[in-house]
Design an enzyme around this catalytic site. Structure first.
Site, PDB file in Angstrom:
ATOM      1  N   ARG A 140       9.547 -19.818  27.976  1.00  0.00           N
ATOM      2  CA  ARG A 140      10.767 -19.335  27.303  1.00  0.00           C
ATOM      3  C   ARG A 140      10.303 -18.608  26.054  1.00  0.00           C
ATOM      4  O   ARG A 140       9.625 -19.194  25.203  1.00  0.00           O
ATOM      5  CB  ARG A 140      11.698 -20.492  26.950  1.00  0.00           C
ATOM      6  CG  ARG A 140      12.842 -20.061  26.032  1.00  0.00           C
ATOM      7  CD  ARG A 140      13.940 -21.073  25.876  1.00  0.00           C
ATOM      8  NE  ARG A 140      14.766 -21.122  27.073  1.00  0.00           N
ATOM      9  CZ  ARG A 140      15.999 -21.629  27.117  1.00  0.00           C
ATOM     10  NH1 ARG A 140      16.551 -22.131  26.029  1.00  0.00           N
ATOM     11  NH2 ARG A 140      16.680 -21.642  28.247  1.00  0.00           N
ATOM     12  N   GLN A 170      19.003 -19.449  35.493  1.00  0.00           N
ATOM     13  CA  GLN A 170      20.389 -19.858  35.247  1.00  0.00           C
ATOM     14  C   GLN A 170      21.313 -19.339  36.343  1.00  0.00           C
ATOM     15  O   GLN A 170      22.221 -20.044  36.794  1.00  0.00           O
ATOM     16  CB  GLN A 170      20.849 -19.314  33.884  1.00  0.00           C
ATOM     17  CG  GLN A 170      22.278 -19.672  33.539  1.00  0.00           C
ATOM     18  CD  GLN A 170      22.434 -21.156  33.263  1.00  0.00           C
ATOM     19  OE1 GLN A 170      21.644 -21.737  32.520  1.00  0.00           O
ATOM     20  NE2 GLN A 170      23.432 -21.796  33.852  1.00  0.00           N
ATOM     21  N   CYS A 194      26.587 -20.995  30.762  1.00  0.00           N
ATOM     22  CA  CYS A 194      25.226 -21.538  30.875  1.00  0.00           C
ATOM     23  C   CYS A 194      24.986 -22.711  29.937  1.00  0.00           C
ATOM     24  O   CYS A 194      24.075 -23.504  30.173  1.00  0.00           O
ATOM     25  CB  CYS A 194      24.206 -20.427  30.631  1.00  0.00           C
ATOM     26  SG  CYS A 194      24.272 -19.719  28.973  1.00  0.00           S
TER      27      CYS A 194
HETATM   28  N1   CP Z   1      21.362 -22.814  29.845  1.00  0.00           N
HETATM   29  C1   CP Z   1      20.201 -23.054  29.242  1.00  0.00           C
HETATM   30  O1   CP Z   1      19.188 -22.399  29.515  1.00  0.00           O
HETATM   31  O2   CP Z   1      20.239 -24.097  28.367  1.00  0.00           O
HETATM   32  P1   CP Z   1      19.104 -24.497  27.341  1.00  0.00           P
HETATM   33  O3   CP Z   1      19.046 -23.428  26.308  1.00  0.00           O
HETATM   34  O4   CP Z   1      19.548 -25.824  26.791  1.00  0.00           O
HETATM   35  O5   CP Z   1      17.797 -24.599  28.084  1.00  0.00           O
HETATM   36  N1  NVA Z   2      22.392 -16.104  25.743  1.00  0.00           N
HETATM   37  C1  NVA Z   2      21.936 -17.402  25.304  1.00  0.00           C
HETATM   38  C2  NVA Z   2      21.628 -18.276  26.473  1.00  0.00           C
HETATM   39  C3  NVA Z   2      21.207 -19.671  26.131  1.00  0.00           C
HETATM   40  C4  NVA Z   2      20.851 -20.485  27.330  1.00  0.00           C
HETATM   41  C5  NVA Z   2      20.705 -17.236  24.423  1.00  0.00           C
HETATM   42  O1  NVA Z   2      19.844 -16.424  24.748  1.00  0.00           O
HETATM   43  O2  NVA Z   2      20.646 -17.906  23.388  1.00  0.00           O
END
Ligand code: CP
Ligand code: NVA
Length: 311
Positions: free
Chosen positions: A110, A140, A267
Site C-alpha cells: 500500500r 476493493q 469501501c
Molecule cells: N477499504 C480499505 O481498503 O480499508 P482500509 O483502508 O482500512 O484498508
Molecule cells: N479513497 C480512499 C480509500 C480508502 C480505503 C483513500 O485512498 O484514502
C-alpha cells in the site's frame, strides 16, 4: 525467469481471469461457512508460502484481510510499515524488491505513489499485489462485486452509480466496468472528475462509463450506489473538498431514486453525515459489512491467481 503474475491493476487481466478470481472467491467463502477464521481451506493452495505486506499508509481492512487471507490459504505473512524498513531511510525500491524476492513468495504494497508499485514489480521476481495506491484500489472492487453478485446476481448489464470523488477506488470501478460489463455512472464535482486516461482507456476497451455533475440522474434506476470519503489519504485540500462535495451526499432521498432493490456500497472507512448518512450505511440496503468481509475471500483468490492456482 518467467514473469510473475502481478496484480497491480484490473487492466492487465482479461475478463476470463477476473471472472475466475471472482468465482473462486465466492466458492471459497461458501466452502468455509461457519468455520473458525484461522482454519485453513481444505486445498491450502499457499501452503509453505509467505506473503510480505508493506504499508506506507494507514489501513484496517487491507491489513487484517491480507494477513487472514494468507493464513486461510495455508501460508504465513509478515507485516511492516514502510517507515520501519530501510525503504523509509532511502533504500531503493529495486533493492527492496531484490531482497524480498529471495525471502518471501509475494509482496502486497500500500503506497502513496503508484509509480513505486510499478517499480517494485519490475524489479521483483515474485508476484506484487496493489493494496491501494493514489491511482487505484483493485482488491476493493473484487470484494465489492462479490458482495453485489451474492446479493443481486450477475453484475453484467447492471448500472452502478458512483457519488463523490473521482478517486483511486472510482478508477478501479472504471477499469472493472470494461472487464465485467456493467454501466458505471460517476457523479462528481467538475474539479474532481476521474482521470482522463482511465476514461479514455475504458472507452477504448468497451467500458460503458458516464460522468455527470447531476447525482440524481446518476442514481435514478441504478442497481447499486457507491460512495467513498470526500478526503482520501494524502489529499491536502481538505477544506476545499468539504465545500465541493457537500451536495454529493448519499442519503435516503437519493437511494429512493435508485432501483427498488438497489444496494449501497462503500469501501470504508466511512464518515457518517459527510459522504453518506447513517440511515443509508447502517440501513437495510447497505452491503458494506459483506464487502468488508469479502476482502478476505477476494484476496485469497487474488493470491491463489498470483500463485497459479486460479485462472
Ligand atoms: N477499504 C480499505 O481498503 O480499508 P482500509 O483502508 O482500512 O484498508
Ligand atoms: N479513497 C480512499 C480509500 C480508502 C480505503 C483513500 O485512498 O484514502
Amino acid at each position: 525467469m518467467t514473469t510473475p503474475r502481478h496484480f497491480l491493476d484490473l487492466w492487465p487481466l482479461d475478463a476470463a481471469s477476473l471472472r475466475a478470481i471472482l468465482d473462486d472467491a465466492k466458492a471459497r467463502k461458501a466452502a468455509r461457512l461457519g468455520w473458525p477464521q484461522g482454519r485453513p481451506d481444505a486445498d491450502a493452495p499457499a501452503a509453505g508460502r509467505t506473503l510480505a505486506m508493506i504499508f506506507e499508509k494507514n489501513s484496517t481492512r487491507t491489513r487484517f484481510s491480507f494477513d487472514a487471507a494468507i493464513r486461510q490459504l495455508g501460508g504465513s505473512g509478515i507485516i511492516s510499515t514502510g517507515s520501519d524498513m530501510q525503504l523509509g531511510r532511502g533504500e531503493s525500491i529495486e533493492d527492496t524488491a531484490r531482497t524480498l524476492s529471495r525471502m518471501v513468495d509475494a509482496v502486497m504494497l500500500r503506497t502513496d505513489d503508484h509509480a513505486k508499485i510499478e517499480c517494485l514489480a519490475d524489479a521483483a521476481s515474485i508476484p506484487v499485489i496493489n493494496g491501494l495506491t493514489d491511482k487505484s484500489h483493485p482488491c476493493q472492487i473484487i470484494a465489492d462485486l462479490q458482495a453485489l453478485e451474492e446479493h443481486s446476481g450477475p453484475v453484467a448489464g447492471k448500472t452502478i452509480a458512483w457519488v463523490g470523488d473521482g478517486n483511486n477506488v472510482c478508477a478501479s470501478y472504471i477499469h472493472a466496468s470494461a472487464r465485467f460489463g456493467f454501466k458505471f455512472v460517476v457523479a462528481c464535482p467538475a474539479d474532481y472528475r476521474p482521470k482522463p486516461e482511465d476514461l479514455d482507456r475504458a472507452a477504448r476497451e468497451g467500458g460503458h462509463v458516464e460522468v455527470t455533475q447531476d447525482l440524481r440522474s446518476a442514481a435514478r434506476g441504478a442497481d447499486c450506489v457507491v460512495s467513498d470519503a470526500w478526503v482520501s489519504m494524502g489529499d491536502l485540500d481538505h477544506q476545499a473538498r468539504l465545500v465541493a462535495f457537500a451536495p454529493f451526499q448519499v442519503d435516503e432521498v437519493l437511494m429512493a431514486l435508485a432501483a427498488p432493490d438497489a444496494v449501497f456500497l462503500h469501501c470504508l472507512p466511512a464518515h457518517r453525515g459527510e459522504e453518506v448518512t447513517a440511515g443509508v450505511i447502517d440501513g437495510p440496503q447497505s452491503l458494506v459489512w459483506e464487502a468488508a468481509e469479502n476482502r478476505i475471500h477476494a484476496q485469497k483468490s487474488i493470491l491463489a491467481w498470483c500463485f497459479g492456482a486460479v485462472g
